[in-house]
Design a protein around this motif. Structure first.
Motif, PDB file in Angstrom:
ATOM      1  N   LEU A 569       0.844  -1.197   0.000  1.00 54.35           N
ATOM      2  CA  LEU A 569       0.000   0.000   0.000  1.00 54.35           C
ATOM      3  C   LEU A 569       0.875   1.242   0.000  1.00 54.35           C
ATOM      4  N   SER A 570       0.826   1.993  -1.101  1.00 50.69           N
ATOM      5  CA  SER A 570       1.653   3.199  -1.200  1.00 50.69           C
ATOM      6  C   SER A 570       0.878   4.422  -1.625  1.00 50.69           C
ATOM      7  N   LEU A 571      -0.421   4.253  -1.825  1.00 54.43           N
ATOM      8  CA  LEU A 571      -1.226   5.374  -2.291  1.00 54.43           C
ATOM      9  C   LEU A 571      -2.608   5.268  -1.654  1.00 54.43           C
ATOM     10  N   VAL A 572      -3.016   6.313  -0.947  1.00 53.99           N
ATOM     11  CA  VAL A 572      -4.372   6.361  -0.407  1.00 53.99           C
ATOM     12  C   VAL A 572      -5.073   7.543  -1.053  1.00 53.99           C
ATOM     13  N   ILE A 573      -6.206   7.241  -1.744  1.00 50.84           N
ATOM     14  CA  ILE A 573      -6.962   8.302  -2.420  1.00 50.84           C
ATOM     15  C   ILE A 573      -8.286   8.482  -1.685  1.00 50.84           C
ATOM     16  N   ILE A 574      -8.590   9.715  -1.336  1.00 47.24           N
ATOM     17  CA  ILE A 574      -9.849  10.002  -0.640  1.00 47.24           C
ATOM     18  C   ILE A 574     -10.692  10.879  -1.544  1.00 47.24           C
ATOM     19  N   ASP A 575     -11.925  10.443  -1.843  1.00 46.40           N
ATOM     20  CA  ASP A 575     -12.711  11.182  -2.846  1.00 46.40           C
ATOM     21  C   ASP A 575     -13.230  12.511  -2.315  1.00 46.40           C
ATOM     22  N   LYS A 576     -13.821  12.482  -1.099  1.00 42.08           N
ATOM     23  CA  LYS A 576     -14.432  13.708  -0.576  1.00 42.08           C
ATOM     24  C   LYS A 576     -14.112  13.858   0.894  1.00 42.08           C
ATOM     25  N   LEU A 577     -14.190  15.071   1.393  1.00 46.19           N
ATOM     26  CA  LEU A 577     -14.072  15.261   2.835  1.00 46.19           C
ATOM     27  C   LEU A 577     -15.252  14.551   3.500  1.00 46.19           C
ATOM     28  N   PRO A 578     -14.970  13.763   4.540  1.00 42.64           N
ATOM     29  CA  PRO A 578     -16.032  12.904   5.103  1.00 42.64           C
ATOM     30  C   PRO A 578     -16.958  13.627   6.078  1.00 42.64           C
ATOM     31  N   PHE A 579     -17.759  14.557   5.568  1.00 42.96           N
ATOM     32  CA  PHE A 579     -18.774  15.192   6.414  1.00 42.96           C
ATOM     33  C   PHE A 579     -19.966  14.255   6.554  1.00 42.96           C
ATOM     34  N   ALA A 580     -20.577  14.247   7.736  1.00 45.72           N
ATOM     35  CA  ALA A 580     -21.776  13.426   7.930  1.00 45.72           C
ATOM     36  C   ALA A 580     -22.895  13.980   7.054  1.00 45.72           C
ATOM     37  N   PRO A 581     -23.807  13.089   6.577  1.00 43.38           N
ATOM     38  CA  PRO A 581     -24.898  13.566   5.725  1.00 43.38           C
ATOM     39  C   PRO A 581     -25.740  14.594   6.483  1.00 43.38           C
ATOM     40  N   PRO A 582     -26.003  15.754   5.857  1.00 45.72           N
ATOM     41  CA  PRO A 582     -26.671  16.838   6.588  1.00 45.72           C
ATOM     42  C   PRO A 582     -28.129  16.549   6.913  1.00 45.72           C
ATOM     43  N   ASP A 583     -28.723  15.504   6.276  1.00 40.74           N
ATOM     44  CA  ASP A 583     -30.144  15.251   6.549  1.00 40.74           C
ATOM     45  C   ASP A 583     -30.350  14.327   7.746  1.00 40.74           C
ATOM     46  N   ASP A 584     -29.279  13.989   8.462  1.00 41.72           N
ATOM     47  CA  ASP A 584     -29.421  13.113   9.613  1.00 41.72           C
ATOM     48  C   ASP A 584     -30.189  13.845  10.732  1.00 41.72           C
ATOM     49  N   PRO A 585     -31.346  13.293  11.158  1.00 38.06           N
ATOM     50  CA  PRO A 585     -32.176  14.017  12.128  1.00 38.06           C
ATOM     51  C   PRO A 585     -31.473  14.257  13.468  1.00 38.06           C
ATOM     52  N   VAL A 586     -30.631  13.297  13.897  1.00 40.17           N
ATOM     53  CA  VAL A 586     -29.959  13.473  15.180  1.00 40.17           C
ATOM     54  C   VAL A 586     -28.932  14.600  15.074  1.00 40.17           C
ATOM     55  N   LEU A 587     -28.177  14.584  13.969  1.00 40.47           N
ATOM     56  CA  LEU A 587     -27.195  15.637  13.741  1.00 40.47           C
ATOM     57  C   LEU A 587     -27.885  17.007  13.672  1.00 40.47           C
ATOM     58  N   ALA A 588     -28.989  17.060  12.922  1.00 36.70           N
ATOM     59  CA  ALA A 588     -29.709  18.328  12.766  1.00 36.70           C
ATOM     60  C   ALA A 588     -30.171  18.846  14.132  1.00 36.70           C
ATOM     61  N   ALA A 589     -30.677  17.944  14.974  1.00 41.16           N
ATOM     62  CA  ALA A 589     -31.155  18.371  16.291  1.00 41.16           C
ATOM     63  C   ALA A 589     -29.994  18.854  17.159  1.00 41.16           C
ATOM     64  N   ARG A 590     -28.861  18.143  17.083  1.00 45.46           N
ATOM     65  CA  ARG A 590     -27.682  18.546  17.857  1.00 45.46           C
ATOM     66  C   ARG A 590     -27.221  19.938  17.469  1.00 45.46           C
ATOM     67  N   ILE A 591     -27.205  20.173  16.140  1.00 49.38           N
ATOM     68  CA  ILE A 591     -26.740  21.470  15.661  1.00 49.38           C
ATOM     69  C   ILE A 591     -27.709  22.569  16.098  1.00 49.38           C
ATOM     70  N   ALA A 592     -29.013  22.233  16.053  1.00 46.27           N
ATOM     71  CA  ALA A 592     -30.005  23.227  16.477  1.00 46.27           C
ATOM     72  C   ALA A 592     -29.764  23.624  17.933  1.00 46.27           C
ATOM     73  N   VAL A 593     -29.470  22.635  18.778  1.00 45.22           N
ATOM     74  CA  VAL A 593     -29.223  22.925  20.198  1.00 45.22           C
ATOM     75  C   VAL A 593     -27.984  23.804  20.351  1.00 45.22           C
ATOM     76  N   MET A 594     -26.921  23.491  19.596  1.00 43.18           N
ATOM     77  CA  MET A 594     -25.696  24.290  19.669  1.00 43.18           C
ATOM     78  C   MET A 594     -25.966  25.717  19.247  1.00 43.18           C
ATOM     79  N   GLU A 595     -26.743  25.854  18.165  1.00 42.83           N
ATOM     80  CA  GLU A 595     -26.961  27.198  17.653  1.00 42.83           C
ATOM     81  C   GLU A 595     -27.794  28.019  18.627  1.00 42.83           C
ATOM     82  N   LYS A 596     -28.681  27.326  19.362  1.00 45.80           N
ATOM     83  CA  LYS A 596     -29.438  28.026  20.401  1.00 45.80           C
ATOM     84  C   LYS A 596     -28.495  28.603  21.459  1.00 45.80           C
TER      85      LYS A 596
END
Ligand SMILES: Nc1ncnc2c1ncn2[C@@H]1O[C@H](COP(=O)(O)OP(=O)(O)OP(=O)(O)O)[C@@H](O)[C@H]1O
Ligand code: SF4
Ligand SMILES: [Mg+2]
Length: 683
Positions: A569-596
């Motif tokens: 193994l001499s090459l690691v290719i990463i296609d995209k930055l691994p952000f969690a999918p924004p439509d995740d309801p738990v993530l959305a709720a967590r962010i809402a609480v933080m923004e509050k």
């Protein structure tokens, strides 16, 4: 505290430093036991810190880069001075690796007389009762099932552990396993006629008697939450608890400290009520008429969402949705079935068990629908403290799950750490962001606990090159994956295969596999193409190591814990930055609480999470002092966005380039004077 006692505490805590220096030194016992052993300062220092935490019964967050040798750094002090130890790892694979390889190595090297046990979840062990029942009523339809059942029956007579991993003839995911293993709901416990020979009970007993018990995070938290397979019984007597791959804990714990009730649980119960009613209380009720309305109501609840797959928080469901009346209907029908069970339960143990399950399910349905009036729901935990949670639904092809997920596990996990004084060690290569442990500590409720990060033993600037190609389109554009592959092909070719292509979605894995297969054929490139899902993970990795010029395409499960040292193994290719999918309801709720609270959810949650994932993925590349290789991150946001700098600065200090020729001229792994390019047949 008087000065003298401070001094004496300090002396006691440092008492093992000299032992550790000796054990990890070049003339120490680890040398002969580990191929190519060389003292590594970070490893020795981490071992000392772990020994101090054990001696002081304190908590420690210990971060050291991928490949540092953290396993020995915690195992040596744990086996010598840890008392009763629980080691929890991220996956079953890593559990087996610890139990079969790392612990025996250290135990032998140290001559430490400790007993070790492996504890897996209940579903891994054959259940005599359910096996017998399936053999007797044998309503199997497929020929595979019949053959598998025969194998399992034969296996059960000879195995000591009953662990299905020992029976390779029946695939791990074969459906028959559901019929011959127990769940917490369907185990008869002490009432069971097979209790004395029960494999689940035996594994628990062994775990209880062992000095060191190896579990995994899922089991640990499932058990702490449900008190089912024996970890909860082990906890009171454990002196040292070690979590390896600890960065996974917040997610795993969140999964289990929440509650889920699903329509398939309702349907399973209906099936059992019908079967048990007919065999033990045929004259007690018209059983088909008892269960059919419940089954229909459960199916209708699923049909309230016409889409295939849905994840919605409750406040995203329109008040006029058929979901709400369907839920009421299910509760009513369920209650009527429970009424019949109340009357008939005394006629058989199995009917009584159905009644208990029904009671519990009804309570869960009630709790969920009561909370659904307003979200996030304020729920009370066992001690009466409010825990904020989000209620959401998840629809699969034939079932609907109702989830209640706590937004923070910190208060719940903190309670676990109360009580008996003991040492808690949390270790991983990725706990901190730029030496700051706050994100992890806040999630786990480890405020003000000691944390330390040790530098990697590798020289990244010389061993590795970070390549970010130019001219890639925005990652959400439709041509993005093809653009990634266009940019990756010349690098793969220059590297002579020997590459991991790590994708953020399964869809990208599939597309990349199709396209690369065609390209390799057309360009007559001899690289074996290995694709996640086409074989088991261990087998794919074995083939990858053996081939020496393969290209492996995988998604999330290959980002972590995978170890390929050396040239393969001499090459690691990463296609995209691994952000969690924004439509995740738990993530959305967590962010809402933080923004509050006035915090920026992206900067405080999504970005640190993505950085941790990216560091794990990048960590596959350099696994040894002599490894060399290229990390290619295709996502243009790494350069174009203001937060991009924070991301690449969190990675190991690779040399950086945006020029393809620089990459092609990079000197490959362990090849001395040969370049990347000349590794590939000198072309
Ligand atoms: N001092 C040492 N000298 C040489 N090899 C070592 C030494 N310590 C450990 N190793 C070997 O290095 C490899 C990596 O060790 P280990 O798996 O513990 O790394 P790690 O720090 O847990 O990394 P990761 O975060 O990727 O899991 C193992 O194969 C181990 O046997
Ligand atoms: S005690 Fe439970 S798991 Fe064990 S054999 Fe009986 S039903 Fe199965
Ligand atoms: Mg490790």
């Amino acid at each position: 505290m008087p000065a003298s006692s401070e001094v004496s505490t300090a002396v006691a805590l440092d008492a093992h430093d000299a032992d550790i220096d000796r054990l990890f030194g070049s003339g120490g016992p680890l040398g002969p036991a580990v191929g190519g052993y060389r003292p590594r300062q970070s490893q020795t220092e981490m071992a000392k810190a772990v020994a101090r935490a054990i001696a002081g019964q304190t908590t420690l967050m210990a971060e050291a880069g991928t490949g540092t040798g953290k396993t020995f750094a915690y195992l040596v002090p744990a086996l010598l001075w840890g008392g009763k130890v629980i080691v929890s790892t991220g996956t079953k694979n890593l559990q087996d690796q610890l139990f079969l390889r790392d612990i025996p190595t250290v135990r032998q090297a140290l001559g430490a007389p400790v007993s070790v046990a492996l504890l897996k979840g209940r579903a891994n062990y054959v259940c005599h009762f359910h096996l017998e029942r399936t053999l007797q009523n044998g309503r199997l339809t497929s020929r595979d099932d019949v053959g598998h059942l025969r194998e399992i029956s034969r296996f059960t007579k000879t195995t000591m552990s009953g662990d299905k991993a020992e029976l390779s003839k029946v695939p791990e995911n074969a459906l028959i396993w559901n019929l011959v293993t127990s769940t917490r709901d369907t185990c008869l416990g002490a009432e069971c006629q097979y209790y004395q020979d029960c494999f689940v009970m035996k594994a628990r007993k062994e775990a209880q008697q062992a000095d060191v018990v190896v579990v995994n995070h899922h089991l640990f938290f499932a058990d702490v939450a449900l008190k089912d397979t024996g970890v909860a019984e082990l906890l009171p007597s454990a002196n040292t608890i070690i979590f390896d791959e600890a960065h996974q804990l917040p997610d795993t714990a969140t999964l289990f400290f929440g509650q889920t009730v699903s329509t398939s649980q309702v349907l399973e119960l209906c099936r059992d009520v019908l079967a048990e009613g007919l065999s033990h209380a045929r004259d007690g009720a018209e059983w088909a008429k008892v269960v059919t309305p419940v089954e229909r109501a459960a199916r209708d609840l699923r049909l309230a969402f016409p889409q295939d797959i849905v994840r919605l928080s409750v406040n995203q469901i329109a008040p006029s949705s058929p979901f709400f009346p369907a839920l009421e209907k299910l509760k009513d029908e369920f209650h009527a079935m429970l009424g019949v069970l109340e009357k008939q339960a005394e006629r058989a143990e199995t009917l009584e068990q159905c009644r208990t399950r029904a009671l519990e399910l009804e309570a869960q349905l009630e709790r969920w629908s009561a909370g659904a009036v307003g979200t996030p729901a304020a729920k009370q935990d066992a001690k009466g403290d409010a825990v904020e949670s989000v209620l959401w639904v998840e629809a699969f092809s034939s079932s609907l799950q109702l989830h209640q997920t706590p937004l923070s596990i910190a208060p719940i996990f903190n309670k676990q750490r109360e009580g008996v004084p003991r040492s808690w060690i949390f270790t991983s290569a990725t706990l901190a962001v730029k030496n700051d442990f706050n994100h992890f500590a806040a999630q786990m409720g480890l405020w003000d606990e000691p944390a330390h990060s040790w530098p990697s033993p590798f020289n990244y600037e010389q061993q590795g090159l970070l390549y970010v190609p130019t001219n890639l389109p925005q990652p959400n554009s439709s041509e993005y994956t093809d653009a990634v592959l266009d940019a990756a092909l010349p690098v793969i070719e220059a590297a002579g295969g020997r590459a991991f292509l790590l994708c953020t979605t399964i869809r990208a894995v599939k597309h990349a596999a199709e396209r690369l297969r065609a390209e390799f054929e057309q360009r007559k490139l001899p690289f074996p193409l290995l694709v996640q899902g086409e074989a088991g993970r261990t087998e794919l990795l074995d083939r990858f190591r053996a081939a020496g010029n393969a290209v492996l395409i995988g998604s999330q499960s290959f980002w972590e814990g995978v170890d390929v040292r050396g040239d393969a193994l001499s090459l690691v290719i990463i296609d995209k930055l691994p952000f969690a999918p924004p439509d995740d309801p738990v993530l959305a709720a967590r962010i809402a609480v933080m923004e509050k609270k006035g915090l920026n959810g992206f900067m405080h949650h999504q970005l640190p999470e993505a950085i941790i994932n990216l560091k794990q993925g990048a960590g596959r590349l350099i696994r040894d002092g002599s490894d060399r290789g290229v990390l290619m991150i295709c996502d243009p946001r790494l350069i174009s966005k203001p937060y991009g700098k924070r991301i690449w600065q969190s990675l190991p200090p690779f040399k950086r380039t945006r020029e393809l020729p620089t990459v092609q001229a990079f000197r490959g792994a362990g090849t001395g004077s040969r370049s990347f390019l000349s590794d590939f047949g000198g072309s």
